[in-house]
Design a protein around this motif. Structure first.
Motif, PDB file in Angstrom:
ATOM      1  N   ASN A 126      -8.467   2.748  -2.232  1.00 41.79           N
ATOM      2  CA  ASN A 126      -7.952   2.009  -1.460  1.00 41.79           C
ATOM      3  C   ASN A 126      -6.407   2.085  -1.624  1.00 41.79           C
ATOM      4  OD1 ASN A 126     -10.193   0.990  -0.889  1.00 41.79           O
ATOM      5  ND2 ASN A 126     -10.392  -0.744  -2.273  1.00 41.79           N
ATOM      6  N   PHE A 127      -5.677   2.734  -2.908  1.00 42.36           N
ATOM      7  CA  PHE A 127      -4.629   2.958  -3.152  1.00 42.36           C
ATOM      8  C   PHE A 127      -3.839   4.063  -2.105  1.00 42.36           C
ATOM      9  CE2 PHE A 127      -1.196   5.272  -5.266  1.00 42.36           C
ATOM     10  CZ  PHE A 127      -0.238   4.536  -5.429  1.00 42.36           C
ATOM     11  N   TYR A 128      -4.690   5.260  -2.218  1.00 44.60           N
ATOM     12  CA  TYR A 128      -4.367   6.553  -1.355  1.00 44.60           C
ATOM     13  C   TYR A 128      -4.401   6.505   0.098  1.00 44.60           C
ATOM     14  CZ  TYR A 128      -2.984   8.947  -5.810  1.00 44.60           C
ATOM     15  OH  TYR A 128      -2.438   9.240  -6.845  1.00 44.60           O
ATOM     16  N   THR A 129      -5.265   5.582   0.648  1.00 43.05           N
ATOM     17  CA  THR A 129      -5.600   5.365   2.116  1.00 43.05           C
ATOM     18  C   THR A 129      -4.956   4.121   2.565  1.00 43.05           C
ATOM     19  OG1 THR A 129      -7.652   4.370   2.126  1.00 43.05           O
ATOM     20  CG2 THR A 129      -7.624   6.577   1.408  1.00 43.05           C
ATOM     21  N   ASP A 130      -5.280   3.871   3.908  1.00 38.78           N
ATOM     22  CA  ASP A 130      -5.124   2.613   4.426  1.00 38.78           C
ATOM     23  C   ASP A 130      -6.407   1.761   4.876  1.00 38.78           C
ATOM     24  OD1 ASP A 130      -5.722   4.308   6.678  1.00 38.78           O
ATOM     25  OD2 ASP A 130      -3.892   3.675   7.686  1.00 38.78           O
ATOM     26  N   LYS A 131      -7.447   2.352   4.189  1.00 43.47           N
ATOM     27  CA  LYS A 131      -8.846   1.913   4.295  1.00 43.47           C
ATOM     28  C   LYS A 131      -9.442   1.458   3.333  1.00 43.47           C
ATOM     29  CE  LYS A 131     -10.592   5.863   5.978  1.00 43.47           C
ATOM     30  NZ  LYS A 131     -11.359   6.594   6.389  1.00 43.47           N
ATOM     31  N   MET A 134       0.760  -1.332  -0.117  1.00 45.00           N
ATOM     32  CA  MET A 134       0.046   0.075  -0.105  1.00 45.00           C
ATOM     33  C   MET A 134       0.827   1.201   0.205  1.00 45.00           C
ATOM     34  SD  MET A 134      -3.051   1.542   0.099  1.00 45.00           S
ATOM     35  CE  MET A 134      -4.180  -0.180   0.614  1.00 45.00           C
ATOM     36  N   THR A 135       0.542   2.073  -0.830  1.00 42.29           N
ATOM     37  CA  THR A 135       1.327   3.484  -1.075  1.00 42.29           C
ATOM     38  C   THR A 135       0.655   4.508  -0.477  1.00 42.29           C
ATOM     39  OG1 THR A 135       2.701   2.505  -2.927  1.00 42.29           O
ATOM     40  CG2 THR A 135       2.519   5.064  -2.309  1.00 42.29           C
ATOM     41  N   VAL A 136       0.920   5.220   0.326  1.00 47.95           N
ATOM     42  CA  VAL A 136       0.039   6.398   0.703  1.00 47.95           C
ATOM     43  C   VAL A 136       0.770   7.623   0.386  1.00 47.95           C
ATOM     44  CG1 VAL A 136      -1.021   7.506   2.892  1.00 47.95           C
ATOM     45  CG2 VAL A 136      -1.131   4.989   2.578  1.00 47.95           C
ATOM     46  N   LYS A 137       0.117   8.748  -0.100  1.00 47.63           N
ATOM     47  CA  LYS A 137       0.706   9.926  -0.409  1.00 47.63           C
ATOM     48  C   LYS A 137       0.166  10.853   0.452  1.00 47.63           C
ATOM     49  CE  LYS A 137       2.398   8.657  -4.661  1.00 47.63           C
ATOM     50  NZ  LYS A 137       2.177   7.408  -4.815  1.00 47.63           N
ATOM     51  N   GLU A 138       1.229  11.679   1.056  1.00 47.85           N
ATOM     52  CA  GLU A 138       0.688  12.406   2.204  1.00 47.85           C
ATOM     53  C   GLU A 138       0.726  13.846   1.384  1.00 47.85           C
ATOM     54  OE1 GLU A 138      -0.535  11.794   5.088  1.00 47.85           O
ATOM     55  OE2 GLU A 138       0.395   9.981   5.314  1.00 47.85           O
ATOM     56  N   SER A 139      -0.140  14.874   2.086  1.00 45.16           N
ATOM     57  CA  SER A 139      -0.098  16.246   1.770  1.00 45.16           C
ATOM     58  C   SER A 139       1.079  16.806   2.443  1.00 45.16           C
ATOM     59  CB  SER A 139      -1.597  16.874   2.140  1.00 45.16           C
ATOM     60  OG  SER A 139      -1.571  18.337   1.930  1.00 45.16           O
ATOM     61  N   SER A 140       1.399  17.932   1.641  1.00 42.50           N
ATOM     62  CA  SER A 140       2.554  18.640   2.342  1.00 42.50           C
ATOM     63  C   SER A 140       2.198  19.735   3.327  1.00 42.50           C
ATOM     64  CB  SER A 140       3.252  19.514   1.190  1.00 42.50           C
ATOM     65  OG  SER A 140       2.474  20.501   0.357  1.00 42.50           O
ATOM     66  N   VAL A 187     -17.349  15.935  -0.896  1.00 42.42           N
ATOM     67  CA  VAL A 187     -17.767  15.081  -1.647  1.00 42.42           C
ATOM     68  C   VAL A 187     -16.587  14.229  -2.151  1.00 42.42           C
ATOM     69  CG1 VAL A 187     -19.151  13.883  -3.319  1.00 42.42           C
ATOM     70  CG2 VAL A 187     -20.012  15.833  -1.892  1.00 42.42           C
ATOM     71  N   GLY A 188     -16.120  12.839  -1.856  1.00 43.27           N
ATOM     72  CA  GLY A 188     -15.066  12.207  -2.535  1.00 43.27           C
ATOM     73  C   GLY A 188     -13.945  12.358  -2.276  1.00 43.27           C
ATOM     74  N   ARG A 189     -13.050  12.088  -3.195  1.00 38.08           N
ATOM     75  CA  ARG A 189     -11.599  12.319  -3.315  1.00 38.08           C
ATOM     76  C   ARG A 189     -10.724  11.951  -2.275  1.00 38.08           C
ATOM     77  NH1 ARG A 189     -15.560  15.054  -6.019  1.00 38.08           N
ATOM     78  NH2 ARG A 189     -15.064  15.025  -8.424  1.00 38.08           N
ATOM     79  N   SER A 190     -11.223  11.104  -1.392  1.00 30.31           N
ATOM     80  CA  SER A 190     -10.565  10.612  -0.060  1.00 30.31           C
ATOM     81  C   SER A 190     -10.252  11.497   1.010  1.00 30.31           C
ATOM     82  CB  SER A 190      -9.124   9.779  -0.422  1.00 30.31           C
ATOM     83  OG  SER A 190      -8.321  10.719  -0.747  1.00 30.31           O
ATOM     84  N   ALA A 191     -11.347  12.565   0.902  1.00 25.52           N
ATOM     85  CA  ALA A 191     -11.199  13.647   1.874  1.00 25.52           C
ATOM     86  C   ALA A 191     -11.068  13.357   3.265  1.00 25.52           C
ATOM     87  CB  ALA A 191     -12.428  14.643   1.552  1.00 25.52           C
ATOM     88  N   ASP A 192     -12.197  12.152   3.352  1.00 26.49           N
ATOM     89  CA  ASP A 192     -12.066  11.681   5.086  1.00 26.49           C
ATOM     90  C   ASP A 192     -10.643  10.905   5.455  1.00 26.49           C
ATOM     91  OD1 ASP A 192     -12.321   9.551   2.940  1.00 26.49           O
ATOM     92  OD2 ASP A 192     -12.431   8.145   4.544  1.00 26.49           O
TER      93      ASP A 192
END
Length: 224
Positions: free
Chosen positions: A181-186, A1-7, A123-128
């Motif tokens: 699923n790619f950008y999060t650990d959920k 799993m790869t998680v990209k973090e915001s700066s 809405v959407g975009r893995s905002a949670d």
């Protein structure tokens, strides 16, 4: 799993706000419910605005953002294709990698900034996941039966037949799930990833909004 973090870190004035994030299956009416909820609570609403504002701030073509909106990264797809014997030219494309990563980071930064400005619905975009450290985050997921989604998709003109609508919904949901699923650990759509999951095919939209608004008020009290 790869998680990209915001700066951009999460802290400061956000503690005075609350944010409602809405994940949704395609055709479930999640966008309309989000708009109605924001209007009911008198707070800001963000959906496609995330794409265009993030593109403007990044000096990127908005069409790049639309094309990559909630889509599995191209460079990962290329890697998978290469594994199955495709030519090396499909394995990795540096420009795609840069675009996908830039789109995600730009959206993430804008989502964090929007949350700082005040209460809102996103809405959407893995905002949670992007806002996972927000002290007053409410994570909602809207789903509906396949038939209810298909009918709504046809009614709004995204497909001409119920068969085509069902096929479009399945494809879009797969794309949204792979992105999330790619950008999060959920896991996208899994109840454990959210605070409240609602089947919009059981109640009319206004009653779904009543239900969510009531839950929000119980969570944040006088802020809502």
């Amino acid at each position: 799993m790869t998680v990209k973090e915001s700066s951009t870190p999460l802290h400061g004035s956000m503690t005075r706000n609350y944010v409602i994030t809405i994940g949704r299956s395609f055709g479930s009416g999640g966008r309309i419910i989000g708009q109605m909820l924001a209007s009911r609570l008198g707070i800001d609403y963000y959906d496609k605005e995330l794409l265009f504002d993030a593109a403007r701030r990044s000096n990127m073509d908005p069409r790049v953002f639309e094309k990559r909106d909630e889509r599995f990264p191209n460079y990962i797809s290329g890697t998978i294709g290469y594994t199955f014997g495709l030519s090396p030219s499909h394995w990795y494309n540096a420009s795609n990698a840069l675009s996908d990563d830039s789109v995600y980071r730009a959206q993430s930064d804008f989502i964090i900034e929007a949350a700082r400005r005040g209460p809102c619905v996103i809405v959407g975009r893995s905002a949670d996941y992007i806002l996972r450290d927000h002290p007053n985050l409410i994570r909602i997921f809207i789903s509906a039966t396949e038939e209810a989604c298909a009918r709504r998709i046809v009614e709004r003109g995204d497909a001409s037949t119920l068969h085509a609508a069902r096929s479009l919904a399945r494809k879009t949901n797969k794309l949204r799930a792979s992105y999330y699923n790619f950008y999060t650990d959920k896991e996208w759509g899994c109840a454990a990833s959210y605070d409240l999951c609602v089947d919009s095919s059981v109640l009319p939209p206004d009653l779904v909004v009543d239900l969510i608004a009531g839950y929000v008020r119980m969570r944040v009290g006088d802020m809502a």
